[in-house]
Design a protein around this motif. Structure first.
Motif, mmCIF file in Angstrom:
data_model
loop_
_atom_site.group_PDB
_atom_site.id
_atom_site.type_symbol
_atom_site.label_atom_id
_atom_site.label_comp_id
_atom_site.label_asym_id
_atom_site.label_seq_id
_atom_site.Cartn_x
_atom_site.Cartn_y
_atom_site.Cartn_z
ATOM 1 N N TRP A 118 5.122 -3.193 1.860
ATOM 2 C CA TRP A 118 3.736 -3.361 2.267
ATOM 3 C C TRP A 118 3.513 -4.652 3.040
ATOM 4 C CZ3 TRP A 118 0.825 0.557 2.793
ATOM 5 C CH2 TRP A 118 0.925 1.661 1.936
ATOM 6 N N ARG A 123 -0.033 -5.876 4.418
ATOM 7 C CA ARG A 123 -0.934 -5.628 3.298
ATOM 8 C C ARG A 123 -0.824 -6.769 2.282
ATOM 9 N NH1 ARG A 123 -1.232 -1.994 6.784
ATOM 10 N NH2 ARG A 123 -1.921 0.133 6.303
ATOM 11 N N ARG A 150 -5.326 -5.203 -3.231
ATOM 12 C CA ARG A 150 -6.197 -4.109 -2.794
ATOM 13 C C ARG A 150 -6.838 -3.403 -3.984
ATOM 14 N NH1 ARG A 150 -1.766 -0.751 0.363
ATOM 15 N NH2 ARG A 150 -0.786 -1.182 -1.652
#
Length: 404
Positions: A118, A123, A150
């Motif tokens: 990620w 991310r 997240r």
């Protein structure tokens, strides 16, 4: 009616809401009360992921549906947040991230791979060394871990009831304490019979998950109900709240029979201990407390507040499944421990399909029923599997404790 929904959990209420918003005439029947099952009794974690790593999702579902599922699951927490904001659902949403704690070097390597995947895509995931994880958890029990910023947490019961209220405000009819007892064709319509009456509809959406019965032949045999138990403590003292999950991230670990922990807004510690499986006995507070003190010995003689069991639906795919059972009859079930966001998404997709979206445009493919072999013995088998998991966890935990 245009659409009848069977099941008042997150998937069913999401389906009813999205169908009503699309202009369909909708009626939902629920055998108990809205959110009575696992939808209202789960740990309240909102991960931005499925149970499988992205590469595995693409391998399992192919180049068309695989990336859709990865994207939908990554955006799942944001989807839930957008729905809650749009419909004014107060459900204690928070997005401090989710911590995963590794109990073996192999598990830590798996988390490292996830983080690297990620991070290459920019991310907000981070690998946590032991010292950093200790500070974030208030525990030096684990080898290290990761945080996915997240993710977050939610009051799932408030959320599912908020979905139901929003559906009603848009014209859906919701009937609690109305179990569906029979389902069959009536001319060009489907007839859903309950003890209080019947609903005639063009389309029927079955969203019964772990509480699936024999309403439709063969559907129940595709899932194994798995029992999990949640505990809460009395509100912790200010000193404990400063040391245990001070950033208020929910946490899970990498054991097969994992634990989950989060702190409620009122200071109660929420602890998930399971699964116990269908044929197993529920963990007692004494057992749960012992596991909790393993990780957080500073809790000492922590006081018990409440507990509740619930059933999740596991299946052979270890993932959600959607089925076309007959023309105008569709089902989504098999949460496998990933319920809140994905149930919202797949309930929405059922509504879209029933109101005209082709199956090829959905997030999850429609697949044939895949029954569990010797389903009548699945409770015994599941309990045996759970016991084997505990044995393997215990062996690995002895290695972890030797390093502490």
């Amino acid at each position: 009616m245009d659409i009848a929904v069977v099941g008042g959990g997150i998937a069913g209420c999401s389906a009813a809401l999205h169908a009503a918003e699309a202009g369909a005439r909708v009626a939902l029947v629920e055998g108990q009360s809205i959110g009575w099952g696992a939808s209202g009794r789960n740990a309240g974690h909102l991960p931005a992921a499925t149970k499988h790593e992205p590469e595995e999702v693409v391998r399992l579902y192919g180049e068309t549906f695989g990336p859709r599922i990865v994207e939908a699951s990554e955006n799942g927490p944001r989807t839930v947040a957008a729905i809650a904001e749009r419909y004014g659902i107060e459900c204690e949403l928070a997005f401090p991230g989710i911590i995963t704690a590794a109990h073996t070097p192999r598990a830590l390597e798996g988390l490292k791979h996830r983080v690297e995947y990620w991070q290459k895509r920019e991310r907000p995931l981070e690998l946590l060394d032991r010292a950093t994880l200790t500070a974030m958890l208030g525990s030096g029990f684990y080898l290290g871990g990761s945080i996915d910023r997240r993710g977050g947490s939610i009051n799932p019961l408030a959320y599912v009831r908020g979905l139901a209220r929003a559906a009603i405000e848009r014209g859906a009819r919701i009937h609690e304490n109305s179990p569906a007892r029979a389902l069959h064709r009536d001319g060009t319509k489907w007839l859903v019979e309950t003890g209080a009456g019947a609903i005639r509809a063009d389309n029927v959406l079955l969203c019964t998950n772990a509480y699936t019965d024999e309403l439709w032949p063969g559907l129940r045999r595709t899932v194994i109900p798995v029992r999990t138990v949640q505990f809460t403590t009395k509100p912790l003292s200010d000193n404990l709240l400063k040391t245990i999950l001070p950033g208020r991230q929910p946490m899970i670990d990498t054991r097969r029979v994992l634990i989950s922990v989060r702190i409620h807004q009122d200071g109660r510690l929420h602890f998930g201990c399971g699964p116990s499986m269908r044929a197993g006995s529920a963990p007692t507070w004494q057992v749960a407390r012992a596991r909790l003190l393993e990780v957080f010995p500073q809790l000492g003689d922590v006081e018990f507040d409440d507990w509740w069991p619930g059933w999740m639906a596991f299946n052979k795919a270890d993932s959600w499944q959607m089925h076309t059972l007959a023309p105008g009859l569709f089902a989504a079930l098999g949460c496998n421990g990933r319920g809140v966001a994905l149930a919202t998404i797949y309930g929405r997709d059922l509504a879209r399909h029933a109101t005209g979206t082709p199956a090829s445009d959905l997030t999850l493919p429609m697949t044939p029923l895949d029954p569990v072999g010797l389903h009548a013995l699945s409770g015994v088998g599941a309990a045996a599997i759970a016991q084997w998991w505990r044995i393997r966890d215990a062996v690995e935990m002895r290695g972890l404790k030797a390093q502490n």
